[in-house]
Design a protein around this motif. Structure first.
Motif, PDB file in Angstrom:
ATOM      1  N   LEU A  57     -51.033-140.488 118.445  1.00 28.20           N
ATOM      2  CA  LEU A  57     -50.796-141.586 117.632  1.00 28.20           C
ATOM      3  C   LEU A  57     -49.854-141.570 116.656  1.00 28.20           C
ATOM      4  O   LEU A  57     -49.481-140.515 116.221  1.00 28.20           O
ATOM      5  CB  LEU A  57     -51.918-141.958 117.123  1.00 28.20           C
ATOM      6  N   ASP A  58     -48.825-142.559 116.638  1.00 29.03           N
ATOM      7  CA  ASP A  58     -47.621-142.463 115.746  1.00 29.03           C
ATOM      8  C   ASP A  58     -48.023-142.748 114.318  1.00 29.03           C
ATOM      9  O   ASP A  58     -49.439-142.734 114.181  1.00 29.03           O
ATOM     10  CB  ASP A  58     -46.484-143.184 116.103  1.00 29.03           C
ATOM     11  N   GLU A  59     -47.410-142.642 113.487  1.00 32.55           N
ATOM     12  CA  GLU A  59     -47.608-143.014 112.104  1.00 32.55           C
ATOM     13  C   GLU A  59     -48.163-144.095 111.843  1.00 32.55           C
ATOM     14  O   GLU A  59     -48.865-144.336 110.514  1.00 32.55           O
ATOM     15  CB  GLU A  59     -46.277-142.693 111.193  1.00 32.55           C
ATOM     16  N   TRP A  60     -47.951-145.064 112.532  1.00 31.86           N
ATOM     17  CA  TRP A  60     -48.628-146.566 112.484  1.00 31.86           C
ATOM     18  C   TRP A  60     -49.960-146.814 113.194  1.00 31.86           C
ATOM     19  O   TRP A  60     -50.591-147.908 113.300  1.00 31.86           O
ATOM     20  CB  TRP A  60     -47.769-147.639 112.799  1.00 31.86           C
ATOM     21  N   GLY A  61     -50.178-145.809 114.114  1.00 33.67           N
ATOM     22  CA  GLY A  61     -51.591-145.960 114.735  1.00 33.67           C
ATOM     23  C   GLY A  61     -51.232-146.384 116.147  1.00 33.67           C
ATOM     24  O   GLY A  61     -52.137-146.437 117.163  1.00 33.67           O
ATOM     25  N   TYR A  62     -50.017-146.531 116.716  1.00 31.46           N
ATOM     26  CA  TYR A  62     -49.645-146.773 117.877  1.00 31.46           C
ATOM     27  C   TYR A  62     -49.733-145.606 118.985  1.00 31.46           C
ATOM     28  O   TYR A  62     -49.443-144.417 118.529  1.00 31.46           O
ATOM     29  CB  TYR A  62     -48.237-147.470 117.986  1.00 31.46           C
ATOM     30  N   PRO A  63     -50.098-145.793 120.325  1.00 33.14           N
ATOM     31  CA  PRO A  63     -50.204-144.613 120.999  1.00 33.14           C
ATOM     32  C   PRO A  63     -49.031-144.071 121.730  1.00 33.14           C
ATOM     33  O   PRO A  63     -48.094-144.984 122.077  1.00 33.14           O
ATOM     34  CB  PRO A  63     -51.231-145.247 122.337  1.00 33.14           C
TER      35      PRO A  63
END
Length: 70
Positions: free
Chosen positions: A30-36
């Motif tokens: 997950l990136d820092e914003w929660g996107y996969p």
């Protein structure tokens, strides 16, 4: 011959809740914003059940497990 399964994310539908990364950390970061971020689109045989569970659990159905050809 068993077809190769691949992960696909509908980036427009995804809302970044991060559930897929929690359920399938072997293949999804997950990136820092929660996107996969998919580490490897090919799903190994031993992770197919987990990948199906992660796709089914996506609240907006943005994660797909597709059958491809080997």
């Amino acid at each position: 011959m068993i077809p190769t399964r691949t992960l696909h994310i509908d980036r427009i539908a995804c809302t970044g809740r991060g559930l897929c990364g929690e359920l399938l950390p072997e293949l999804i970061d997950l990136d820092e914003w929660g996107y996969p971020i998919v580490k490897d689109r090919s799903v190994p045989d031993h992770l197919r059940t987990h990948a199906r569970r992660a796709a089914a659990a996506c609240p907006v159905l943005a994660l797909h497990l597709d059958a491809g050809r080997t």
